[in-house]
Design a protein around this motif. Structure first.
Motif: not given
Length: 104
Positions: A12, A14, A46, A49, A53, A69-70
């Motif tokens: 992911q 941002v 995660e 991420a 974030l 947001y991711l």
């Protein structure tokens, strides 16, 4: 209506909007913001991420960006390629022509 797939297992990045300019921006590895998705820091899991974030939210609290947001990206893609069509459009820039905007 179909539900969106859960993409937490994907790497992911941002994204947010720059508060003053309104531009779409991406958080870099140096905790700066870039208009180019090529510069985005990619979180492989995660936990990473969540760290990205958290940094973005801290900058939002300082009024640098709005609503971070991711965004899930395709594994191994260089530059990062968003999984979702909406995010691919945002990464490519405005979808309106400057001359058409001025004429309105």
């Amino acid at each position: 209506m179909a539900k969106a797939p859960k993409l937490k297992n994907n790497p992911q990045i941002v994204t947010a909007n720059h508060l003053v300019r309104g531009d779409v921006v991406y958080l870099t590895a140096a905790a700066a913001w870039s208009r180019s998705i090529t510069d985005a820091a990619v979180a492989p899991d995660e936990a990473a991420a969540a760290d990205l974030l958290a940094e973005a939210n801290a900058q939002a609290a300082r009024n640098i960006v709005v609503a971070p947001y991711l965004v899930p990206v395709e594994p191994g893609s260089t530059p990062p390629l968003p999984v979702q069509f909406r995010e691919r459009i945002r990464a490519q820039g405005p979808t309106t022509e400057e001359s058409a905007t001025k004429a309105a």
